[in-house]
Design a protein around this motif. Structure first.
Motif, PDB file in Angstrom:
ATOM      1  N   ILE A 356     -10.002 -14.212  22.509  1.00  0.00           N
ATOM      2  CA  ILE A 356      -9.920 -13.087  23.441  1.00  0.00           C
ATOM      3  C   ILE A 356      -8.519 -12.896  24.006  1.00  0.00           C
ATOM      4  N   PHE A 357      -7.893 -13.981  24.485  1.00  0.00           N
ATOM      5  CA  PHE A 357      -6.659 -13.829  25.251  1.00  0.00           C
ATOM      6  C   PHE A 357      -5.386 -14.052  24.435  1.00  0.00           C
ATOM      7  N   VAL A 358      -5.456 -14.931  23.434  1.00  0.00           N
ATOM      8  CA  VAL A 358      -4.257 -15.162  22.620  1.00  0.00           C
ATOM      9  C   VAL A 358      -3.754 -13.882  21.944  1.00  0.00           C
ATOM     10  N   PRO A 359      -4.650 -12.975  21.446  1.00  0.00           N
ATOM     11  CA  PRO A 359      -4.143 -11.741  20.833  1.00  0.00           C
ATOM     12  C   PRO A 359      -3.275 -10.886  21.755  1.00  0.00           C
ATOM     13  N   ILE A 360      -3.394 -11.055  23.072  1.00  0.00           N
ATOM     14  CA  ILE A 360      -2.535 -10.307  23.989  1.00  0.00           C
ATOM     15  C   ILE A 360      -1.081 -10.735  23.834  1.00  0.00           C
ATOM     16  N   PHE A 361      -0.861 -12.035  23.535  1.00  0.00           N
ATOM     17  CA  PHE A 361       0.503 -12.547  23.404  1.00  0.00           C
ATOM     18  C   PHE A 361       1.086 -12.338  22.012  1.00  0.00           C
ATOM     19  N   LEU A 362       0.229 -12.238  21.007  1.00  0.00           N
ATOM     20  CA  LEU A 362       0.717 -12.231  19.624  1.00  0.00           C
ATOM     21  C   LEU A 362       1.733 -11.130  19.330  1.00  0.00           C
ATOM     22  N   PRO A 363       1.533  -9.873  19.792  1.00  0.00           N
ATOM     23  CA  PRO A 363       2.533  -8.841  19.483  1.00  0.00           C
ATOM     24  C   PRO A 363       3.917  -9.121  20.078  1.00  0.00           C
ATOM     25  N   MET A 364       3.973  -9.978  21.104  1.00  0.00           N
ATOM     26  CA  MET A 364       5.255 -10.261  21.764  1.00  0.00           C
ATOM     27  C   MET A 364       6.027 -11.394  21.096  1.00  0.00           C
ATOM     28  N   LEU A 365       5.387 -12.114  20.162  1.00  0.00           N
ATOM     29  CA  LEU A 365       6.060 -13.243  19.534  1.00  0.00           C
ATOM     30  C   LEU A 365       7.298 -12.801  18.758  1.00  0.00           C
ATOM     31  N   ALA A 366       7.194 -11.665  18.049  1.00  0.00           N
ATOM     32  CA  ALA A 366       8.338 -11.171  17.283  1.00  0.00           C
ATOM     33  C   ALA A 366       9.483 -10.767  18.205  1.00  0.00           C
ATOM     34  N   VAL A 367       9.144 -10.209  19.376  1.00  0.00           N
ATOM     35  CA  VAL A 367      10.180  -9.785  20.326  1.00  0.00           C
ATOM     36  C   VAL A 367      10.975 -10.986  20.819  1.00  0.00           C
ATOM     37  N   PHE A 368      10.292 -12.097  21.079  1.00  0.00           N
ATOM     38  CA  PHE A 368      10.952 -13.298  21.594  1.00  0.00           C
ATOM     39  C   PHE A 368      11.320 -14.275  20.482  1.00  0.00           C
ATOM     40  N   ASP A 369      11.147 -13.855  19.231  1.00  0.00           N
ATOM     41  CA  ASP A 369      11.515 -14.670  18.065  1.00  0.00           C
ATOM     42  C   ASP A 369      10.824 -16.039  18.101  1.00  0.00           C
ATOM     43  N   VAL A 370       9.511 -16.005  18.299  1.00  0.00           N
ATOM     44  CA  VAL A 370       8.709 -17.228  18.347  1.00  0.00           C
ATOM     45  C   VAL A 370       7.876 -17.320  17.079  1.00  0.00           C
ATOM     46  N   ASP A 371       7.938 -18.460  16.417  1.00  0.00           N
ATOM     47  CA  ASP A 371       7.138 -18.698  15.215  1.00  0.00           C
ATOM     48  C   ASP A 371       5.661 -18.797  15.607  1.00  0.00           C
ATOM     49  N   PRO A 372       4.774 -18.002  14.987  1.00  0.00           N
ATOM     50  CA  PRO A 372       3.338 -18.098  15.321  1.00  0.00           C
ATOM     51  C   PRO A 372       2.765 -19.493  15.110  1.00  0.00           C
ATOM     52  N   LEU A 373       3.321 -20.257  14.160  1.00  0.00           N
ATOM     53  CA  LEU A 373       2.858 -21.634  13.965  1.00  0.00           C
ATOM     54  C   LEU A 373       3.173 -22.481  15.188  1.00  0.00           C
ATOM     55  N   LEU A 374       4.413 -22.356  15.690  1.00  0.00           N
ATOM     56  CA  LEU A 374       4.807 -23.105  16.876  1.00  0.00           C
ATOM     57  C   LEU A 374       3.952 -22.695  18.070  1.00  0.00           C
ATOM     58  N   PHE A 375       3.728 -21.398  18.228  1.00  0.00           N
ATOM     59  CA  PHE A 375       2.936 -20.911  19.352  1.00  0.00           C
ATOM     60  C   PHE A 375       1.506 -21.447  19.280  1.00  0.00           C
ATOM     61  N   GLY A 376       0.925 -21.443  18.084  1.00  0.00           N
ATOM     62  CA  GLY A 376      -0.431 -21.955  17.918  1.00  0.00           C
ATOM     63  C   GLY A 376      -0.541 -23.432  18.239  1.00  0.00           C
ATOM     64  N   LEU A 377       0.454 -24.214  17.835  1.00  0.00           N
ATOM     65  CA  LEU A 377       0.410 -25.646  18.107  1.00  0.00           C
ATOM     66  C   LEU A 377       0.620 -25.945  19.582  1.00  0.00           C
ATOM     67  N   LEU A 378       1.488 -25.170  20.236  1.00  0.00           N
ATOM     68  CA  LEU A 378       1.651 -25.344  21.680  1.00  0.00           C
ATOM     69  C   LEU A 378       0.332 -25.087  22.406  1.00  0.00           C
ATOM     70  N   ILE A 379      -0.398 -24.061  21.961  1.00  0.00           N
ATOM     71  CA  ILE A 379      -1.702 -23.766  22.566  1.00  0.00           C
ATOM     72  C   ILE A 379      -2.689 -24.902  22.295  1.00  0.00           C
ATOM     73  N   ALA A 380      -2.702 -25.415  21.060  1.00  0.00           N
ATOM     74  CA  ALA A 380      -3.636 -26.494  20.712  1.00  0.00           C
ATOM     75  C   ALA A 380      -3.365 -27.741  21.550  1.00  0.00           C
ATOM     76  N   ILE A 381      -2.084 -28.056  21.776  1.00  0.00           N
ATOM     77  CA  ILE A 381      -1.748 -29.201  22.624  1.00  0.00           C
ATOM     78  C   ILE A 381      -2.135 -28.905  24.072  1.00  0.00           C
ATOM     79  N   ASN A 382      -1.807 -27.704  24.519  1.00  0.00           N
ATOM     80  CA  ASN A 382      -2.100 -27.301  25.896  1.00  0.00           C
ATOM     81  C   ASN A 382      -3.601 -27.371  26.194  1.00  0.00           C
ATOM     82  N   LEU A 383      -4.416 -26.961  25.232  1.00  0.00           N
ATOM     83  CA  LEU A 383      -5.860 -26.943  25.457  1.00  0.00           C
ATOM     84  C   LEU A 383      -6.448 -28.343  25.626  1.00  0.00           C
ATOM     85  N   GLN A 384      -5.690 -29.388  25.229  1.00  0.00           N
ATOM     86  CA  GLN A 384      -6.134 -30.745  25.546  1.00  0.00           C
ATOM     87  C   GLN A 384      -6.291 -30.905  27.060  1.00  0.00           C
TER      88      GLN A 384
END
Length: 470
Positions: A356-384
């Motif tokens: 639900i909420f991660v798709p809100i951030f996804l369009p902004m990843l290209a603007v901030f030059d963030v790798d979607p893989l890195l972003f996904g792993l940060l979320i997976a660690i954070n969700l711990q």
């Protein structure tokens, strides 16, 4: 009201309904259809010709025919059937004996058992509950500190959503449109890093204060060969199944769906080998698999319908414009996103956050030059942290439900705090050294093929094929 204002009202009402306890998947669908009827309303058309109904049908078909999601019920079935194969007790006992010379051997064995079992099942509640019934009483009886013992089990049980083959990573891959194979490769080093920090903490804490975990003497009579036989019958079969499933995915021998199918078959074989296979257990595993898979699929349907209407009304653009107007750096954007995910982790499950909420951030990843893989792993660690942070630490509540008398909820919370510190340390390390995430995907899949290398040998599959299809 303008359309963007209606979109923000839509989001606000949805959050209110969440806290009121409405079923999230059906709330998403109801609000998507309701607000979508307004967004697509055309007075010249009949009531049933509103485009929202066509959108709902199209989204449902897209989810149900998504090849990436096929692996979810298969991995779930593998986890449920292994959970019922009576392997956990043997696994814990064999690891205790194998690690008896290590300070805090029961704690180390409990963490490794949690990590291995969580990786195989991917179901946090089941792992924490079963280990709470099996390992916690044994550790307390051996004189282990109840806060340390509780923290080990609560933290170890959550590793299954980070270490492949994680179902959460499959859901993120389907949501973000990235390769499951690359995401699995990217998750290995961060997952092992966090598990390694947990192990270092346990051993170091016991060395500094041996009274927290008295040394066991009841297994000193066990010979090396006896210990190896126990490992051979309990540890190696499950470890081999996980390595085989994961290795076949990473090295391009099978797609995630094919590997998941073999893992499900391997789970049945393990269950038969341990004499735990019955038709009742098979039926129960199939039922739980269908129930959980349906929940995930309908969450996808509701989320895609909701987000489509939200974007059509201009809500996504408003949020993106607001974030960009803050003039954040890449690091500041990532920190802001992780703080929001951290807060959402209190009232919501990981599946709801990802879909639900991660798709809100996804369009902004290209603007901030963030790798979607890195972003996904940060979320997976954070969700711990969402499973370990009071007041909504679900791992703590799972454990409290089965803990022996005398283990209070606050004891479990205090036991979780040091492990929370190591989760945050892992997040910082991944922020500072993103190569922890990118190294394996680059090594395995991003190596350029030289012109003089010639065609691949006959029978060898180009791994890039799976980057495109998965």
């Amino acid at each position: 009201m303008s359309d963007p204002a209606v979109a923000l009202l839509m989001l606000g009402l949805f959050i209110c309904f969440i806290f009121l306890g409405f079923p999230i998947a059906f709330t998403l669908m109801a609000m998507g259809v309701g607000f979508g009827f307004y967004a697509y309303y055309n007075p010249a058309l009949h009531f049933w010709d509103n485009n929202i109904f066509f959108l709902m049908v199209q989204n449902t078909y897209s989810v149900m025919s998504n090849d990436v999601l096929i692996s979810i019920p298969l991995f779930l079935f593998m986890g449920y059937i292994i959970e019922r194969s009576n392997i956990l007790e043997k696994l814990f006992e064999s690891l205790q004996i194998a690690m008896r010379k290590i300070p805090g051997s029961m704690g180390v064995a409990a963490l490794v058992t949690c990590a291995l079992f969580a990786t195989a099942t991917g179901i946090v509640g089941a792992v924490v509950t079963l280990m709470g019934l099996l390992a916690l009483p044994s550790m307390l009886k051996a004189g282990y500190d109840k806060k340390l013992s509780s923290g080990i089990i609560a933290a170890g049980g959550t590793l299954g959503i980070l270490i492949p083959p994680s179902i959460m990573l499959i859901v993120y891959a389907a949501t973000a449109g990235v390769s499951v194979v690359k995401l699995y490769a990217a998750a290995l080093l961060p997952g092992f890093l966090l598990a390694g920090l947990y192990l270092i903490y346990i051993v170091a804490r016991v060395i500094v204060n041996p009274s927290l975990a008295p040394k066991r003497t009841d297994s000193d009579h066990v010979t090396f060969w006896q210990g190896f036989k126990l490992l051979l019958t309990a540890f190696f079969p499950l470890a081999f199944l996980i390595v085989a499933v994961l290795g076949s995915i990473l090295f391009g021998l099978a797609t995630p769906s094919e590997a998941a199918a073999m893992g499900a078959l391997g789970g049945v074989v393990l269950s038969v080998a341990y004499g735990a296979f019955t038709w009742d257990r098979l039926r129960e595993s199939v039922y739980l698999t269908a129930k959980t898979s349906a929940m995930v699929c309908w969450l996808f349907v509701g989320s895609w319908t909701f987000s489509s209407v939200f974007s059509y009304l201009g809500g996504e653009g408003v949020i993106e414009h607001f974030v960009l107007s803050l003039n954040l750096s890449t690091v500041e954007f990532l920190i802001m996103a992780q703080i929001i995910i951290f807060i959402l982790g209190w009232p919501l499950e990981w599946s709801e956050i990802i879909i639900i909420f991660v798709p809100i951030f996804l369009p902004m990843l290209a603007v901030f030059d963030v790798d979607p893989l890195l972003f996904g792993l940060l979320i997976a660690i954070n969700l711990q942290t969402s499973f370990l942070t009071p007041p909504m630490a679900m791992s703590a509540y799972y454990l409290k439900g089965v803990a022996p008398p005398g283990v209070e909820l606050w004891d479990i919370f205090k036991g979780c705090f040091p492990f929370l510190g190591m989760v945050l340390m892992t997040l910082v390390l991944v922020y500072v050294y993103p190569q922890i995430v990118s190294y394996l995907p680059d090594l395995l899949y991003n190596q350029p093929i030289k012109a003089d290398d010639g065609p691949l040998p006959e029978g060898v599959i180009d791994p890039s094929f799976f980057m495109q299809t998965n």
